[in-house]
Design an enzyme around this catalytic site. Structure first.
Site, mmCIF file in Angstrom:
data_model
loop_
_atom_site.group_PDB
_atom_site.id
_atom_site.type_symbol
_atom_site.label_atom_id
_atom_site.label_comp_id
_atom_site.label_asym_id
_atom_site.label_seq_id
_atom_site.Cartn_x
_atom_site.Cartn_y
_atom_site.Cartn_z
ATOM 1 N N GLU A 161 0.955 -1.099 -0.028
ATOM 2 C CA GLU A 161 0.052 -0.015 0.032
ATOM 3 C C GLU A 161 0.891 1.261 -0.258
ATOM 4 O O GLU A 161 1.891 1.048 0.424
ATOM 5 C CB GLU A 161 -0.705 -0.182 1.319
ATOM 6 C CG GLU A 161 -1.954 -1.065 1.201
ATOM 7 C CD GLU A 161 -2.712 -1.211 2.522
ATOM 8 O OE1 GLU A 161 -2.973 -0.283 3.208
ATOM 9 O OE2 GLU A 161 -3.515 -2.496 2.648
ATOM 10 N N CYS B 14 -1.211 -6.792 6.818
ATOM 11 C CA CYS B 14 -0.756 -7.941 6.048
ATOM 12 C C CYS B 14 0.412 -8.577 7.351
ATOM 13 O O CYS B 14 0.199 -9.695 7.712
ATOM 14 C CB CYS B 14 0.184 -7.539 4.912
ATOM 15 S SG CYS B 14 -1.239 -7.512 3.587
HETATM 16 N N1 LIG Z 1 -3.524 -4.614 1.536
HETATM 17 C C1 LIG Z 1 -2.377 -5.172 1.125
HETATM 18 O O1 LIG Z 1 -1.577 -4.514 1.104
HETATM 19 C C2 LIG Z 1 -2.183 -6.666 0.481
HETATM 20 C C3 LIG Z 1 -1.056 -6.863 -0.147
HETATM 21 C C4 LIG Z 1 -1.121 -8.195 -0.696
HETATM 22 C C5 LIG Z 1 -1.859 -9.275 -0.333
HETATM 23 N N2 LIG Z 1 -2.996 -8.620 0.335
HETATM 24 C C6 LIG Z 1 -3.827 -9.936 0.973
HETATM 25 O O2 LIG Z 1 -4.810 -9.811 -0.309
HETATM 26 C C7 LIG Z 1 -6.389 -10.219 0.490
HETATM 27 C C8 LIG Z 1 -7.189 -8.723 0.103
HETATM 28 O O3 LIG Z 1 -6.569 -7.712 1.067
HETATM 29 P P1 LIG Z 1 -7.228 -6.335 0.904
HETATM 30 O O4 LIG Z 1 -6.363 -5.596 1.955
HETATM 31 O O5 LIG Z 1 -7.533 -5.941 -0.597
HETATM 32 O O6 LIG Z 1 -8.584 -6.451 1.730
HETATM 33 P P2 LIG Z 1 -9.855 -5.470 1.917
HETATM 34 O O7 LIG Z 1 -10.346 -5.717 3.196
HETATM 35 O O8 LIG Z 1 -9.219 -3.999 1.497
HETATM 36 O O9 LIG Z 1 -10.695 -5.877 0.663
HETATM 37 C C9 LIG Z 1 -11.463 -7.118 0.582
HETATM 38 C C10 LIG Z 1 -12.807 -6.663 -0.176
HETATM 39 O O10 LIG Z 1 -13.653 -7.831 -0.253
HETATM 40 C C11 LIG Z 1 -15.008 -7.512 -0.197
HETATM 41 N N3 LIG Z 1 -15.654 -8.918 -0.068
HETATM 42 C C12 LIG Z 1 -15.897 -9.338 1.291
HETATM 43 N N4 LIG Z 1 -16.673 -10.500 1.070
HETATM 44 C C13 LIG Z 1 -16.893 -10.496 -0.138
HETATM 45 C C14 LIG Z 1 -17.733 -11.251 -0.937
HETATM 46 N N5 LIG Z 1 -18.199 -12.559 -0.558
HETATM 47 N N6 LIG Z 1 -17.795 -11.157 -2.290
HETATM 48 C C15 LIG Z 1 -17.244 -10.039 -3.004
HETATM 49 N N7 LIG Z 1 -16.559 -9.305 -2.091
HETATM 50 C C16 LIG Z 1 -16.496 -9.418 -1.012
HETATM 51 C C17 LIG Z 1 -14.942 -6.544 0.984
HETATM 52 O O11 LIG Z 1 -16.172 -5.832 0.807
HETATM 53 C C18 LIG Z 1 -13.779 -5.769 0.489
HETATM 54 O O12 LIG Z 1 -14.165 -4.882 -0.226
HETATM 55 C C19 LIG Z 1 -5.829 -10.514 1.867
HETATM 56 O O13 LIG Z 1 -5.756 -11.781 1.793
HETATM 57 C C20 LIG Z 1 -4.597 -9.781 2.113
HETATM 58 O O14 LIG Z 1 -3.834 -10.366 2.887
HETATM 59 C C21 LIG Z 1 -3.286 -7.586 0.933
#
Ligand SMILES: NC(=O)c1ccc[n+]([C@@H]2O[C@H](COP(=O)([O-])OP(=O)(O)OC[C@H]3O[C@@H](n4cnc5c(N)ncnc54)[C@H](O)[C@@H]3O)[C@@H](O)[C@H]2O)c1
Length: 436
Positions: free
Chosen positions: A153, A261
Protein backbone atom coordinates in the site's frame (compact mmCIF):
# COMPACT_ATOMS: atom_id res chain seq x y z
CA UNK A 1 -8.61 -11.07 -21.84
CA UNK A 2 -11.84 -11.11 -19.84
CA UNK A 3 -11.13 -10.94 -16.15
CA UNK A 4 -13.32 -10.94 -13.04
CA UNK A 5 -11.93 -9.77 -9.70
CA UNK A 6 -13.92 -10.81 -6.64
CA UNK A 7 -13.32 -8.43 -3.72
CA UNK A 8 -12.68 -4.78 -4.55
CA UNK A 9 -10.54 -3.61 -1.64
CA UNK A 10 -6.91 -2.49 -1.65
CA UNK A 11 -5.73 -5.49 -3.66
CA UNK A 12 -8.83 -6.06 -5.80
CA UNK A 13 -9.24 -2.45 -6.93
CA UNK A 14 -5.56 -2.07 -7.78
CA UNK A 15 -5.47 -5.46 -9.55
CA UNK A 16 -8.64 -4.76 -11.53
CA UNK A 17 -7.62 -1.23 -12.49
CA UNK A 18 -4.09 -2.21 -13.51
CA UNK A 19 -5.23 -5.19 -15.60
CA UNK A 20 -7.74 -2.86 -17.31
CA UNK A 21 -4.89 -0.42 -17.94
CA UNK A 22 -3.07 -3.28 -19.65
CA UNK A 23 -6.00 -3.55 -22.10
CA UNK A 24 -8.03 -6.32 -20.49
CA UNK A 25 -11.80 -6.20 -19.92
CA UNK A 26 -12.25 -6.26 -16.16
CA UNK A 27 -15.29 -6.57 -13.93
CA UNK A 28 -14.72 -6.04 -10.21
CA UNK A 29 -17.24 -7.62 -7.88
CA UNK A 30 -17.89 -6.61 -4.29
CA UNK A 31 -20.51 -7.56 -1.73
CA UNK A 32 -20.55 -3.98 -0.41
CA UNK A 33 -23.29 -2.24 -2.37
CA UNK A 34 -22.31 1.30 -1.35
CA UNK A 35 -18.74 0.67 -2.47
CA UNK A 36 -19.87 -0.56 -5.87
CA UNK A 37 -22.21 2.41 -6.34
CA UNK A 38 -19.44 4.88 -5.49
CA UNK A 39 -17.00 3.19 -7.85
CA UNK A 40 -19.56 3.18 -10.66
CA UNK A 41 -20.02 6.92 -10.14
CA UNK A 42 -16.29 7.41 -10.55
CA UNK A 43 -15.58 7.96 -6.84
CA UNK A 44 -12.51 6.10 -5.67
CA UNK A 45 -12.89 4.25 -2.37
CA UNK A 46 -9.27 4.07 -1.15
CA UNK A 47 -6.37 6.48 -1.14
CA UNK A 48 -3.57 5.08 -3.24
CA UNK A 49 -1.15 7.38 -5.11
CA UNK A 50 -1.56 7.21 -8.90
CA UNK A 51 -4.66 5.02 -8.80
CA UNK A 52 -7.34 7.65 -9.43
CA UNK A 53 -6.14 8.60 -12.92
CA UNK A 54 -5.93 4.99 -14.08
CA UNK A 55 -9.28 4.18 -12.47
CA UNK A 56 -11.08 7.12 -14.12
CA UNK A 57 -9.53 6.51 -17.54
CA UNK A 58 -10.42 2.83 -17.64
CA UNK A 59 -13.89 3.41 -16.22
CA UNK A 60 -14.54 6.01 -18.93
CA UNK A 61 -13.19 3.80 -21.68
CA UNK A 62 -15.42 0.93 -20.53
CA UNK A 63 -12.64 -1.55 -19.72
CA UNK A 64 -13.34 -1.40 -15.97
CA UNK A 65 -16.78 -2.20 -14.57
CA UNK A 66 -18.23 -2.87 -11.13
CA UNK A 67 -21.04 -5.06 -9.89
CA UNK A 68 -22.54 -6.61 -6.76
CA UNK A 69 -23.57 -9.71 -8.61
CA UNK A 70 -21.10 -12.58 -8.67
CA UNK A 71 -23.11 -14.26 -11.42
CA UNK A 72 -23.07 -11.17 -13.64
CA UNK A 73 -19.41 -10.49 -12.87
CA UNK A 74 -17.99 -13.90 -13.71
CA UNK A 75 -20.18 -14.51 -16.79
CA UNK A 76 -17.76 -14.90 -19.76
CA UNK A 77 -14.66 -14.44 -17.55
CA UNK A 78 -11.62 -16.48 -18.59
CA UNK A 79 -9.91 -15.77 -15.28
CA UNK A 80 -11.51 -15.12 -11.89
CA UNK A 81 -9.25 -13.52 -9.28
CA UNK A 82 -10.14 -13.92 -5.61
CA UNK A 83 -8.94 -10.78 -3.80
CA UNK A 84 -10.98 -11.42 -0.69
CA UNK A 85 -10.12 -10.76 2.97
CA UNK A 86 -8.28 -13.46 4.92
CA UNK A 87 -8.41 -11.93 8.41
CA UNK A 88 -7.21 -13.76 11.52
CA UNK A 89 -9.84 -16.14 12.83
CA UNK A 90 -10.40 -16.76 16.54
CA UNK A 91 -7.08 -18.57 17.08
CA UNK A 92 -5.04 -16.41 14.67
CA UNK A 93 -5.24 -18.80 11.71
CA UNK A 94 -6.35 -17.21 8.44
CA UNK A 95 -10.14 -17.22 8.28
CA UNK A 96 -11.07 -18.70 4.92
CA UNK A 97 -14.81 -18.14 5.14
CA UNK A 98 -14.82 -15.39 2.50
CA UNK A 99 -12.70 -17.38 0.04
CA UNK A 100 -14.52 -20.67 0.53
CA UNK A 101 -17.93 -18.97 0.55
CA UNK A 102 -17.24 -17.44 -2.86
CA UNK A 103 -15.71 -20.72 -4.13
CA UNK A 104 -18.89 -22.49 -3.10
CA UNK A 105 -20.99 -19.96 -5.03
CA UNK A 106 -18.71 -20.16 -8.05
CA UNK A 107 -19.32 -23.90 -8.25
CA UNK A 108 -23.01 -23.17 -8.74
CA UNK A 109 -22.40 -20.47 -11.36
CA UNK A 110 -19.57 -21.36 -13.75
CA UNK A 111 -20.66 -22.95 -17.01
CA UNK A 112 -17.40 -22.85 -18.98
CA UNK A 113 -13.76 -23.66 -18.33
CA UNK A 114 -12.26 -20.93 -16.15
CA UNK A 115 -9.09 -20.35 -14.15
CA UNK A 116 -9.79 -19.37 -10.53
CA UNK A 117 -6.82 -17.52 -9.07
CA UNK A 118 -6.13 -17.04 -5.35
CA UNK A 119 -4.64 -13.57 -5.07
CA UNK A 120 -5.45 -13.32 -1.39
CA UNK A 121 -2.78 -14.40 1.06
CA UNK A 122 -3.83 -17.91 2.02
CA UNK A 123 -2.30 -20.82 3.97
CA UNK A 124 -0.77 -23.77 2.22
CA UNK A 125 -3.51 -26.14 1.13
CA UNK A 126 -6.14 -23.46 0.44
CA UNK A 127 -6.12 -24.04 -3.32
CA UNK A 128 -7.14 -27.64 -2.64
CA UNK A 129 -9.98 -26.43 -0.43
CA UNK A 130 -11.10 -23.95 -3.10
CA UNK A 131 -10.97 -26.71 -5.71
CA UNK A 132 -13.11 -29.01 -3.55
CA UNK A 133 -15.61 -26.27 -2.73
CA UNK A 134 -16.13 -25.50 -6.41
CA UNK A 135 -16.08 -29.13 -7.56
CA UNK A 136 -18.83 -30.25 -5.21
CA UNK A 137 -21.35 -28.20 -7.23
CA UNK A 138 -20.19 -28.56 -10.83
CA UNK A 139 -18.99 -30.94 -13.49
CA UNK A 140 -17.55 -28.04 -15.53
CA UNK A 141 -13.76 -28.17 -15.94
CA UNK A 142 -11.76 -25.49 -14.11
CA UNK A 143 -8.31 -24.92 -12.62
CA UNK A 144 -7.24 -23.25 -9.40
CA UNK A 145 -4.02 -21.25 -9.46
CA UNK A 146 -2.10 -19.46 -6.72
CA UNK A 147 -0.79 -16.03 -7.69
CA UNK A 148 0.07 -14.24 -4.45
CA UNK A 149 0.15 -10.46 -4.49
CA UNK A 150 3.23 -8.60 -3.27
CA UNK A 151 2.06 -4.99 -3.72
CA UNK A 152 2.65 -2.54 -0.91
CA UNK A 153 0.00 0.00 0.00
CA UNK A 154 1.23 3.51 -0.74
CA UNK A 155 3.12 2.38 -3.86
CA UNK A 156 0.62 -0.26 -4.97
CA UNK A 157 0.19 0.89 -8.56
CA UNK A 158 3.93 0.95 -9.19
CA UNK A 159 4.38 -2.37 -7.45
CA UNK A 160 1.63 -3.92 -9.54
CA UNK A 161 2.75 -2.48 -12.86
CA UNK A 162 6.49 -3.01 -12.30
CA UNK A 163 6.80 -5.90 -9.85
CA UNK A 164 10.12 -7.48 -8.81
CA UNK A 165 8.64 -10.85 -9.68
CA UNK A 166 5.39 -12.62 -10.39
CA UNK A 167 4.86 -15.94 -8.63
CA UNK A 168 2.48 -18.45 -10.15
CA UNK A 169 1.60 -21.80 -8.63
CA UNK A 170 -0.18 -23.83 -11.29
CA UNK A 171 -0.54 -27.49 -12.00
CA UNK A 172 -2.24 -27.83 -15.39
CA UNK A 173 -0.57 -26.76 -18.63
CA UNK A 174 -3.84 -25.16 -19.72
CA UNK A 175 -3.91 -22.87 -16.68
CA UNK A 176 -0.19 -22.08 -17.04
CA UNK A 177 -0.73 -21.02 -20.66
CA UNK A 178 -3.58 -18.68 -19.68
CA UNK A 179 -1.55 -17.11 -16.87
CA UNK A 180 1.38 -16.80 -19.24
CA UNK A 181 -0.78 -14.92 -21.75
CA UNK A 182 -2.14 -12.67 -19.01
CA UNK A 183 1.32 -11.71 -17.77
CA UNK A 184 2.97 -11.62 -21.22
CA UNK A 185 3.30 -7.83 -21.17
CA UNK A 186 5.06 -8.03 -17.82
CA UNK A 187 7.53 -10.76 -18.81
CA UNK A 188 8.23 -8.94 -22.08
CA UNK A 189 9.24 -5.91 -19.99
CA UNK A 190 11.72 -8.06 -18.07
CA UNK A 191 9.76 -9.06 -14.94
CA UNK A 192 10.66 -12.62 -13.95
CA UNK A 193 7.59 -14.86 -13.86
CA UNK A 194 8.37 -17.74 -11.54
CA UNK A 195 6.29 -20.87 -12.03
CA UNK A 196 6.09 -23.43 -9.25
CA UNK A 197 3.75 -25.91 -7.61
CA UNK A 198 0.74 -24.44 -5.83
CA UNK A 199 1.85 -25.19 -2.26
CA UNK A 200 5.21 -23.49 -2.78
CA UNK A 201 3.49 -20.41 -4.23
CA UNK A 202 1.15 -20.22 -1.23
CA UNK A 203 4.06 -20.49 1.19
CA UNK A 204 6.21 -17.99 -0.76
CA UNK A 205 3.91 -15.12 0.18
CA UNK A 206 3.94 -15.92 3.90
CA UNK A 207 7.69 -16.54 3.85
CA UNK A 208 8.31 -13.15 2.17
CA UNK A 209 6.15 -11.20 4.62
CA UNK A 210 7.51 -13.05 7.64
CA UNK A 211 11.09 -12.47 6.57
CA UNK A 212 10.55 -8.73 6.05
CA UNK A 213 8.72 -8.39 9.37
CA UNK A 214 11.55 -10.26 11.08
CA UNK A 215 14.12 -7.91 9.55
CA UNK A 216 12.34 -4.83 10.91
CA UNK A 217 11.75 -6.48 14.26
CA UNK A 218 15.43 -7.39 14.50
CA UNK A 219 16.28 -3.70 14.02
CA UNK A 220 13.73 -2.76 16.67
CA UNK A 221 15.62 -4.97 19.10
CA UNK A 222 18.93 -3.43 18.03
CA UNK A 223 17.32 -0.02 18.68
CA UNK A 224 16.39 -1.19 22.19
CA UNK A 225 20.04 -2.12 22.74
CA UNK A 226 21.22 1.22 21.35
CA UNK A 227 19.08 3.09 23.87
CA UNK A 228 20.55 1.07 26.72
CA UNK A 229 24.14 1.01 25.49
CA UNK A 230 24.46 4.61 24.29
CA UNK A 231 24.84 3.65 20.60
CA UNK A 232 22.99 5.33 17.72
CA UNK A 233 20.72 3.05 15.69
CA UNK A 234 21.06 5.23 12.58
CA UNK A 235 24.80 4.65 12.56
CA UNK A 236 24.39 0.92 13.13
CA UNK A 237 21.77 0.83 10.36
CA UNK A 238 24.13 2.50 7.89
CA UNK A 239 26.97 0.29 9.01
CA UNK A 240 25.18 -3.00 8.49
CA UNK A 241 23.09 -1.89 5.50
CA UNK A 242 26.22 -1.27 3.46
CA UNK A 243 26.82 -5.02 3.51
CA UNK A 244 25.12 -6.26 0.34
CA UNK A 245 24.19 -9.51 2.04
CA UNK A 246 22.08 -7.50 4.48
CA UNK A 247 20.96 -4.62 2.25
CA UNK A 248 19.79 -1.11 3.13
CA UNK A 249 16.04 -1.71 3.02
CA UNK A 250 13.77 -2.65 5.91
CA UNK A 251 16.33 -1.64 8.53
CA UNK A 252 14.43 1.34 9.92
CA UNK A 253 13.41 0.90 13.55
CA UNK A 254 10.13 2.36 14.74
CA UNK A 255 7.04 1.65 16.78
CA UNK A 256 6.40 -1.86 15.56
CA UNK A 257 5.12 -3.50 12.42
CA UNK A 258 1.50 -2.81 11.55
CA UNK A 259 -0.84 -2.85 8.61
CA UNK A 260 -3.28 -5.37 7.29
CA UNK A 261 -0.63 -7.91 6.27
CA UNK A 262 2.50 -8.40 8.38
CA UNK A 263 0.94 -9.02 11.83
CA UNK A 264 -1.83 -11.27 10.52
CA UNK A 265 0.41 -13.17 8.11
CA UNK A 266 3.04 -13.93 10.75
CA UNK A 267 0.33 -15.15 13.10
CA UNK A 268 -1.27 -17.24 10.37
CA UNK A 269 2.08 -18.85 9.46
CA UNK A 270 2.78 -19.68 13.11
CA UNK A 271 -0.66 -21.31 13.35
CA UNK A 272 -0.18 -23.19 10.07
CA UNK A 273 3.20 -24.40 11.30
CA UNK A 274 1.53 -25.65 14.50
CA UNK A 275 -0.95 -27.62 12.43
CA UNK A 276 2.01 -29.31 10.79
CA UNK A 277 3.59 -30.02 14.22
CA UNK A 278 6.24 -27.34 13.92
CA UNK A 279 6.88 -24.62 16.49
CA UNK A 280 8.06 -21.59 14.46
CA UNK A 281 10.11 -20.10 17.28
CA UNK A 282 11.56 -17.07 15.48
CA UNK A 283 8.12 -15.84 14.44
CA UNK A 284 6.73 -16.34 17.94
CA UNK A 285 9.55 -14.09 19.17
CA UNK A 286 8.80 -11.55 16.42
CA UNK A 287 5.19 -11.34 17.60
CA UNK A 288 6.24 -10.88 21.23
CA UNK A 289 8.80 -8.18 20.42
CA UNK A 290 6.28 -6.39 18.25
CA UNK A 291 3.67 -6.26 20.99
CA UNK A 292 6.22 -4.55 23.21
CA UNK A 293 7.59 -2.27 20.49
CA UNK A 294 4.29 -0.74 19.54
CA UNK A 295 3.97 0.65 23.07
CA UNK A 296 7.64 1.61 23.36
CA UNK A 297 7.02 5.30 22.71
CA UNK A 298 4.18 5.37 25.23
CA UNK A 299 6.56 3.83 27.78
CA UNK A 300 8.93 6.73 27.14
CA UNK A 301 6.07 9.23 27.47
CA UNK A 302 4.94 7.68 30.76
CA UNK A 303 8.50 7.77 32.03
CA UNK A 304 8.92 11.43 31.09
CA UNK A 305 5.67 12.40 32.85
CA UNK A 306 6.62 10.28 35.88
CA UNK A 307 3.84 7.77 35.30
CA UNK A 308 1.05 10.35 35.47
CA UNK A 309 -0.74 10.99 32.18
CA UNK A 310 -4.07 11.86 33.76
CA UNK A 311 -5.23 15.18 32.27
CA UNK A 312 -2.28 15.41 29.88
CA UNK A 313 -3.15 16.44 26.35
CA UNK A 314 -1.19 15.24 23.33
CA UNK A 315 -0.96 16.19 19.68
CA UNK A 316 -0.53 13.15 17.45
CA UNK A 317 0.79 13.33 13.89
CA UNK A 318 0.02 10.26 11.82
CA UNK A 319 -2.64 7.59 12.17
CA UNK A 320 -2.06 5.42 9.07
CA UNK A 321 0.15 2.38 9.60
CA UNK A 322 2.57 3.90 7.11
CA UNK A 323 2.70 6.98 4.86
CA UNK A 324 0.80 7.33 1.56
CA UNK A 325 -2.15 5.23 2.60
CA UNK A 326 -5.43 5.78 4.43
CA UNK A 327 -5.22 2.28 5.91
CA UNK A 328 -5.18 2.14 9.72
CA UNK A 329 -5.54 -1.63 10.11
CA UNK A 330 -3.20 -2.77 12.92
CA UNK A 331 -1.53 0.67 12.91
CA UNK A 332 0.75 1.22 15.93
CA UNK A 333 -1.05 4.57 16.43
CA UNK A 334 -4.22 2.70 17.44
CA UNK A 335 -2.45 0.80 20.21
CA UNK A 336 -0.69 3.94 21.38
CA UNK A 337 -3.88 5.97 21.47
CA UNK A 338 -5.76 3.27 23.39
CA UNK A 339 -2.98 3.12 25.97
CA UNK A 340 -2.79 6.91 26.36
CA UNK A 341 -6.57 7.18 26.74
CA UNK A 342 -6.54 4.37 29.30
CA UNK A 343 -4.19 6.50 31.41
CA UNK A 344 -6.47 9.54 31.30
CA UNK A 345 -4.79 11.52 28.50
CA UNK A 346 -6.63 13.34 25.72
CA UNK A 347 -5.53 13.42 22.09
CA UNK A 348 -5.94 15.62 19.05
CA UNK A 349 -4.74 13.88 15.92
CA UNK A 350 -3.94 14.77 12.35
CA UNK A 351 -3.27 12.51 9.38
CA UNK A 352 -3.30 13.64 5.73
CA UNK A 353 -5.42 10.69 4.53
CA UNK A 354 -6.40 8.35 7.35
CA UNK A 355 -8.69 10.56 9.47
CA UNK A 356 -11.85 9.24 7.81
CA UNK A 357 -11.01 5.67 8.79
CA UNK A 358 -9.77 6.77 12.21
CA UNK A 359 -13.04 8.65 12.89
CA UNK A 360 -14.96 5.46 12.14
CA UNK A 361 -12.70 3.56 14.56
CA UNK A 362 -12.47 6.05 17.45
CA UNK A 363 -15.71 8.02 17.12
CA UNK A 364 -15.41 10.96 19.53
CA UNK A 365 -12.87 9.33 21.87
CA UNK A 366 -10.22 11.60 20.35
CA UNK A 367 -10.51 14.84 18.39
CA UNK A 368 -9.22 15.52 14.90
CA UNK A 369 -7.39 18.58 13.62
CA UNK A 370 -7.73 20.48 10.35
CA UNK A 371 -4.00 20.40 9.77
CA UNK A 372 -0.80 19.34 11.48
CA UNK A 373 -0.30 22.66 13.29
CA UNK A 374 -3.91 22.93 14.47
CA UNK A 375 -3.36 19.60 16.27
CA UNK A 376 -0.68 21.18 18.48
CA UNK A 377 -2.72 23.84 20.31
CA UNK A 378 -2.17 23.55 24.06
CA UNK A 379 -0.70 20.07 23.88
CA UNK A 380 1.78 18.89 26.50
CA UNK A 381 3.80 17.19 23.76
CA UNK A 382 3.77 16.20 20.12
CA UNK A 383 3.81 12.49 19.30
CA UNK A 384 4.77 11.34 15.79
CA UNK A 385 3.42 7.95 14.71
CA UNK A 386 3.65 7.94 10.88
CA UNK A 387 6.47 9.19 8.67
CA UNK A 388 4.44 11.26 6.18
CA UNK A 389 6.72 13.46 4.08
CA UNK A 390 4.88 16.60 5.15
CA UNK A 391 5.97 15.98 8.76
CA UNK A 392 9.66 15.81 7.86
CA UNK A 393 10.48 19.51 7.55
CA UNK A 394 7.99 21.31 9.79
CA UNK A 395 8.06 24.91 10.87
CA UNK A 396 9.56 24.44 14.34
CA UNK A 397 8.60 28.00 15.32
CA UNK A 398 4.97 27.16 14.69
CA UNK A 399 5.31 23.97 16.69
CA UNK A 400 6.90 25.86 19.56
CA UNK A 401 4.29 28.60 19.58
CA UNK A 402 1.37 26.17 19.78
CA UNK A 403 2.66 23.49 22.15
CA UNK A 404 2.45 24.08 25.89
CA UNK A 405 5.91 22.54 26.29
CA UNK A 406 8.66 22.03 23.74
CA UNK A 407 8.54 18.23 23.75
CA UNK A 408 8.45 15.79 20.83
CA UNK A 409 8.20 12.01 21.05
CA UNK A 410 9.06 10.68 17.61
CA UNK A 411 8.31 7.05 16.78
CA UNK A 412 9.76 7.40 13.27
CA UNK A 413 13.08 9.21 13.77
CA UNK A 414 12.12 12.05 11.43
CA UNK A 415 14.57 14.63 12.74
CA UNK A 416 18.28 14.76 13.43
CA UNK A 417 19.18 15.02 17.09
CA UNK A 418 21.46 17.97 16.23
CA UNK A 419 18.50 19.87 14.69
CA UNK A 420 16.40 19.28 17.77
CA UNK A 421 19.26 20.37 19.98
CA UNK A 422 19.54 23.63 18.00
CA UNK A 423 15.77 24.13 18.16
CA UNK A 424 15.83 23.60 21.91
CA UNK A 425 13.30 20.78 22.08
CA UNK A 426 13.17 17.87 24.47
CA UNK A 427 13.23 15.13 21.82
CA UNK A 428 12.95 11.38 22.26
CA UNK A 429 13.13 9.01 19.32
CA UNK A 430 13.83 5.31 18.76
CA UNK A 431 17.29 3.85 19.32
CA UNK A 432 19.00 7.23 19.72
CA UNK A 433 20.09 9.43 22.59
CA UNK A 434 17.51 11.66 24.27
CA UNK A 435 17.89 15.36 23.44
CA UNK A 436 17.30 17.24 26.68
N1 LIG B 1 -3.58 -4.75 1.46
C1 LIG B 1 -2.39 -5.17 1.07
O1 LIG B 1 -1.41 -4.43 1.07
C2 LIG B 1 -2.21 -6.58 0.58
C3 LIG B 1 -1.05 -6.90 -0.17
C4 LIG B 1 -0.90 -8.19 -0.62
C5 LIG B 1 -1.86 -9.15 -0.32
N2 LIG B 1 -2.94 -8.82 0.43
C6 LIG B 1 -3.94 -9.86 0.69
O2 LIG B 1 -5.02 -9.68 -0.23
C7 LIG B 1 -6.26 -10.02 0.37
C8 LIG B 1 -7.21 -8.86 0.30
O3 LIG B 1 -6.68 -7.80 1.07
P1 LIG B 1 -7.23 -6.30 0.97
O4 LIG B 1 -6.31 -5.47 1.78
O5 LIG B 1 -7.49 -5.95 -0.44
O6 LIG B 1 -8.63 -6.49 1.73
P2 LIG B 1 -9.82 -5.43 1.80
O7 LIG B 1 -10.51 -5.69 3.07
O8 LIG B 1 -9.32 -4.07 1.48
O9 LIG B 1 -10.77 -5.86 0.57
C9 LIG B 1 -11.55 -7.00 0.54
C10 LIG B 1 -12.85 -6.70 -0.20
O10 LIG B 1 -13.60 -7.91 -0.35
C11 LIG B 1 -14.97 -7.60 -0.23
N3 LIG B 1 -15.72 -8.80 0.06
C12 LIG B 1 -15.87 -9.48 1.24
N4 LIG B 1 -16.64 -10.57 1.06
C13 LIG B 1 -17.00 -10.59 -0.24
C14 LIG B 1 -17.78 -11.46 -1.03
N5 LIG B 1 -18.35 -12.54 -0.50
N6 LIG B 1 -17.94 -11.17 -2.34
C15 LIG B 1 -17.37 -10.08 -2.88
N7 LIG B 1 -16.61 -9.22 -2.18
C16 LIG B 1 -16.43 -9.47 -0.88
C17 LIG B 1 -15.00 -6.56 0.88
O11 LIG B 1 -16.21 -5.81 0.84
C18 LIG B 1 -13.77 -5.71 0.52
O12 LIG B 1 -14.10 -4.67 -0.36
C19 LIG B 1 -5.91 -10.49 1.78
O13 LIG B 1 -5.73 -11.87 1.77
C20 LIG B 1 -4.58 -9.80 2.04
O14 LIG B 1 -3.82 -10.49 3.00
C21 LIG B 1 -3.14 -7.56 0.86
Amino acid sequence: MKIAVVGTGYVGLVTGTCFAEKGNEVICIDIDQQKVEKLREGKITIYEPGLTDLFLRNLKEGRLKFTNSLREGVKDAEIIFLALPTPPGENGSADLKYILGVADDLGKIIDNYVVVVDKSTVPVGTADKVKNAIAQHTKVEFDVVSNPEFLREGVAVDDFMKPNRIVIGAESERAKKIMNDLYATFSRAGTPVIYMDIRSAELTKYAANSFLATKITFMNEIAQLCERMGADVDMVRLGIGADERIGKKFLFPGIGIGGSCFPKDIFALVMSANEFDYDFQILNAVMRVNQMQRLHLVTKIKHYFKGNLDGKHFALWGLAFKPNTDDIREAPSLYMIDELLKHGATIRAFDPEAMGNAKKYFGNKISFAENQYDALENADALIIATEWNEFRSPDFQKIESRLKRKIIFDGRNLFENSTMQDQGFHYESIGRAVVE
